[in-house]
Design a protein around this motif. Sequence first.
Motif, PDB file in Angstrom:
ATOM      1  N   ASP A 158       0.859  -1.176   0.000  1.00 41.38           N
ATOM      2  CA  ASP A 158       0.000   0.000   0.000  1.00 41.38           C
ATOM      3  C   ASP A 158       0.901   1.233   0.000  1.00 41.38           C
ATOM      4  O   ASP A 158       1.590   1.505   0.978  1.00 41.38           O
ATOM      5  CB  ASP A 158      -0.896  -0.031   1.245  1.00 41.38           C
ATOM      6  CG  ASP A 158      -1.920   1.081   1.257  1.00 41.38           C
ATOM      7  OD1 ASP A 158      -1.685   2.137   0.632  1.00 41.38           O
ATOM      8  OD2 ASP A 158      -2.957   0.901   1.913  1.00 41.38           O
ATOM      9  N   SER A 159       0.905   1.964  -1.092  1.00 43.89           N
ATOM     10  CA  SER A 159       1.792   3.122  -1.213  1.00 43.89           C
ATOM     11  C   SER A 159       1.033   4.445  -1.111  1.00 43.89           C
ATOM     12  O   SER A 159       1.578   5.498  -1.435  1.00 43.89           O
ATOM     13  CB  SER A 159       2.561   3.053  -2.535  1.00 43.89           C
ATOM     14  OG  SER A 159       1.655   3.064  -3.626  1.00 43.89           O
ATOM     15  N   ARG A 160      -0.220   4.397  -0.637  1.00 42.73           N
ATOM     16  CA  ARG A 160      -1.011   5.633  -0.577  1.00 42.73           C
ATOM     17  C   ARG A 160      -0.350   6.705   0.276  1.00 42.73           C
ATOM     18  O   ARG A 160      -0.359   7.882  -0.093  1.00 42.73           O
ATOM     19  CB  ARG A 160      -2.419   5.349  -0.040  1.00 42.73           C
ATOM     20  CG  ARG A 160      -3.297   4.635  -1.041  1.00 42.73           C
ATOM     21  CD  ARG A 160      -4.656   4.345  -0.457  1.00 42.73           C
ATOM     22  NE  ARG A 160      -4.492   3.406   0.660  1.00 42.73           N
ATOM     23  CZ  ARG A 160      -5.402   3.200   1.590  1.00 42.73           C
ATOM     24  NH1 ARG A 160      -6.540   3.863   1.582  1.00 42.73           N
ATOM     25  NH2 ARG A 160      -5.189   2.317   2.550  1.00 42.73           N
ATOM     26  N   LEU A 161       0.211   6.338   1.419  1.00 44.51           N
ATOM     27  CA  LEU A 161       0.831   7.335   2.287  1.00 44.51           C
ATOM     28  C   LEU A 161       1.975   8.033   1.552  1.00 44.51           C
ATOM     29  O   LEU A 161       2.026   9.261   1.478  1.00 44.51           O
ATOM     30  CB  LEU A 161       1.326   6.707   3.590  1.00 44.51           C
ATOM     31  CG  LEU A 161       2.062   7.656   4.542  1.00 44.51           C
ATOM     32  CD1 LEU A 161       1.174   8.811   4.970  1.00 44.51           C
ATOM     33  CD2 LEU A 161       2.576   6.884   5.757  1.00 44.51           C
ATOM     34  N   SER A 162       2.873   7.262   0.995  1.00 45.80           N
ATOM     35  CA  SER A 162       4.011   7.825   0.271  1.00 45.80           C
ATOM     36  C   SER A 162       3.537   8.711  -0.878  1.00 45.80           C
ATOM     37  O   SER A 162       4.037   9.824  -1.081  1.00 45.80           O
ATOM     38  CB  SER A 162       4.888   6.694  -0.260  1.00 45.80           C
ATOM     39  OG  SER A 162       5.907   7.188  -1.073  1.00 45.80           O
ATOM     40  N   ARG A 163       2.558   8.232  -1.618  1.00 46.69           N
ATOM     41  CA  ARG A 163       2.071   8.968  -2.779  1.00 46.69           C
ATOM     42  C   ARG A 163       1.413  10.282  -2.376  1.00 46.69           C
ATOM     43  O   ARG A 163       1.619  11.315  -3.009  1.00 46.69           O
ATOM     44  CB  ARG A 163       1.127   8.087  -3.586  1.00 46.69           C
ATOM     45  CG  ARG A 163       1.871   6.898  -4.208  1.00 46.69           C
ATOM     46  CD  ARG A 163       0.924   5.832  -4.719  1.00 46.69           C
ATOM     47  NE  ARG A 163       0.112   6.300  -5.818  1.00 46.69           N
ATOM     48  CZ  ARG A 163       0.337   6.026  -7.089  1.00 46.69           C
ATOM     49  NH1 ARG A 163       1.355   5.268  -7.421  1.00 46.69           N
ATOM     50  NH2 ARG A 163      -0.454   6.479  -8.027  1.00 46.69           N
ATOM     51  N   ARG A 213     -11.264  10.825  -4.820  1.00 47.84           N
ATOM     52  CA  ARG A 213     -11.701  10.063  -3.647  1.00 47.84           C
ATOM     53  C   ARG A 213     -10.687  10.171  -2.510  1.00 47.84           C
ATOM     54  O   ARG A 213     -11.048  10.395  -1.357  1.00 47.84           O
ATOM     55  CB  ARG A 213     -11.912   8.595  -4.045  1.00 47.84           C
ATOM     56  CG  ARG A 213     -12.536   7.739  -2.989  1.00 47.84           C
ATOM     57  CD  ARG A 213     -12.765   6.344  -3.487  1.00 47.84           C
ATOM     58  NE  ARG A 213     -12.207   6.229  -4.823  1.00 47.84           N
ATOM     59  CZ  ARG A 213     -12.459   5.288  -5.701  1.00 47.84           C
ATOM     60  NH1 ARG A 213     -13.246   4.342  -5.413  1.00 47.84           N
ATOM     61  NH2 ARG A 213     -11.893   5.256  -6.872  1.00 47.84           N
ATOM     62  N   THR A 214      -9.423  10.042  -2.843  1.00 45.84           N
ATOM     63  CA  THR A 214      -8.374  10.127  -1.818  1.00 45.84           C
ATOM     64  C   THR A 214      -8.260  11.542  -1.264  1.00 45.84           C
ATOM     65  O   THR A 214      -8.184  11.738  -0.052  1.00 45.84           O
ATOM     66  CB  THR A 214      -7.019   9.673  -2.412  1.00 45.84           C
ATOM     67  OG1 THR A 214      -7.171   8.357  -2.953  1.00 45.84           O
ATOM     68  CG2 THR A 214      -5.940   9.657  -1.350  1.00 45.84           C
ATOM     69  N   MET A 215      -8.264  12.525  -2.147  1.00 45.07           N
ATOM     70  CA  MET A 215      -8.153  13.913  -1.704  1.00 45.07           C
ATOM     71  C   MET A 215      -9.376  14.326  -0.887  1.00 45.07           C
ATOM     72  O   MET A 215      -9.259  15.149   0.028  1.00 45.07           O
ATOM     73  CB  MET A 215      -7.965  14.839  -2.908  1.00 45.07           C
ATOM     74  CG  MET A 215      -6.666  14.607  -3.675  1.00 45.07           C
ATOM     75  SD  MET A 215      -5.179  14.928  -2.718  1.00 45.07           S
ATOM     76  CE  MET A 215      -5.086  16.696  -2.857  1.00 45.07           C
ATOM     77  N   ALA A 216     -10.535  13.772  -1.192  1.00 43.92           N
ATOM     78  CA  ALA A 216     -11.740  14.079  -0.407  1.00 43.92           C
ATOM     79  C   ALA A 216     -11.547  13.674   1.045  1.00 43.92           C
ATOM     80  O   ALA A 216     -11.983  14.382   1.964  1.00 43.92           O
ATOM     81  CB  ALA A 216     -12.955  13.381  -1.005  1.00 43.92           C
ATOM     82  N   GLY A 217     -10.863  12.552   1.278  1.00 42.04           N
ATOM     83  CA  GLY A 217     -10.563  12.137   2.650  1.00 42.04           C
ATOM     84  C   GLY A 217      -9.642  13.121   3.350  1.00 42.04           C
ATOM     85  O   GLY A 217      -9.823  13.437   4.530  1.00 42.04           O
ATOM     86  N   LEU A 235      -5.918   8.775   5.722  1.00 45.73           N
ATOM     87  CA  LEU A 235      -6.061   7.721   4.709  1.00 45.73           C
ATOM     88  C   LEU A 235      -6.689   6.465   5.313  1.00 45.73           C
ATOM     89  O   LEU A 235      -6.580   5.379   4.754  1.00 45.73           O
ATOM     90  CB  LEU A 235      -4.701   7.390   4.092  1.00 45.73           C
ATOM     91  CG  LEU A 235      -4.049   8.512   3.293  1.00 45.73           C
ATOM     92  CD1 LEU A 235      -2.624   8.128   2.899  1.00 45.73           C
ATOM     93  CD2 LEU A 235      -4.886   8.852   2.062  1.00 45.73           C
ATOM     94  N   ASP A 236      -7.329   6.618   6.461  1.00 46.58           N
ATOM     95  CA  ASP A 236      -7.973   5.508   7.184  1.00 46.58           C
ATOM     96  C   ASP A 236      -6.968   4.498   7.711  1.00 46.58           C
ATOM     97  O   ASP A 236      -7.249   3.300   7.761  1.00 46.58           O
ATOM     98  CB  ASP A 236      -9.037   4.821   6.325  1.00 46.58           C
ATOM     99  CG  ASP A 236     -10.196   5.749   6.015  1.00 46.58           C
ATOM    100  OD1 ASP A 236     -10.531   6.593   6.868  1.00 46.58           O
ATOM    101  OD2 ASP A 236     -10.768   5.633   4.914  1.00 46.58           O
ATOM    102  N   SER A 237      -5.807   4.973   8.098  1.00 47.51           N
ATOM    103  CA  SER A 237      -4.786   4.159   8.762  1.00 47.51           C
ATOM    104  C   SER A 237      -4.537   2.818   8.084  1.00 47.51           C
ATOM    105  O   SER A 237      -4.818   1.759   8.642  1.00 47.51           O
ATOM    106  CB  SER A 237      -5.173   3.931  10.232  1.00 47.51           C
ATOM    107  OG  SER A 237      -5.322   5.160  10.900  1.00 47.51           O
ATOM    108  N   PRO A 238      -3.988   2.858   6.868  1.00 45.12           N
ATOM    109  CA  PRO A 238      -3.684   1.578   6.209  1.00 45.12           C
ATOM    110  C   PRO A 238      -2.777   0.717   7.085  1.00 45.12           C
ATOM    111  O   PRO A 238      -1.985   1.249   7.865  1.00 45.12           O
ATOM    112  CB  PRO A 238      -2.956   1.980   4.932  1.00 45.12           C
ATOM    113  CG  PRO A 238      -2.990   3.450   4.849  1.00 45.12           C
ATOM    114  CD  PRO A 238      -3.533   4.005   6.105  1.00 45.12           C
TER     115      PRO A 238
END
Length: 150
Positions: free
Chosen positions: A4-9, A42-46, A81-84
């Motif tokens: 899961d690379s959402r945090l880095s991205r 969707r991600t930016m909305a969070g 990011l809902d704590s991946p």
Amino acid sequence: MSRDSRLSRMLHVLVHMEQLDGAATSDTIAQMLNTNPVVVRRTMAGLREHGYVRSVKGPGGGWTLAKKLDEISLGDIHRALDSPAIFAMSAAVDHAGCLVEQAVNATLESAFAEAEQVLFARLDSISLGDVARDFAKRARRKVPRGRSEQ
């Protein structure tokens, strides 16, 4: 298993956003991340719901930072990011009645919880401003010879 690379991205995007003269569109961010604008929205909305970014619709609109980078920690973004999950490893539950499995799982769960606490404390201690300053320092080192550093 993919990572899961959402945090880095998202950290990457937020630091770039600070450098922009205006808003970043979902299309621009999607190109930066090699993804779909719908995923970006969707991600930016969070992140918007947590007060880290704001959005403006229409021509000239897009995403902007709602806070200074020094006011946002890496941990803040992780939570937004809902704590991946931090660890891909987990305890086995093949034989719930097995006392060895129970002992192994209790030990692993304790170790994972302790490691997460240390990691989250560290993420909370680092601001996006710290990341931006590290970037600026790296960028200054790449200035070609003969040119002034600004």
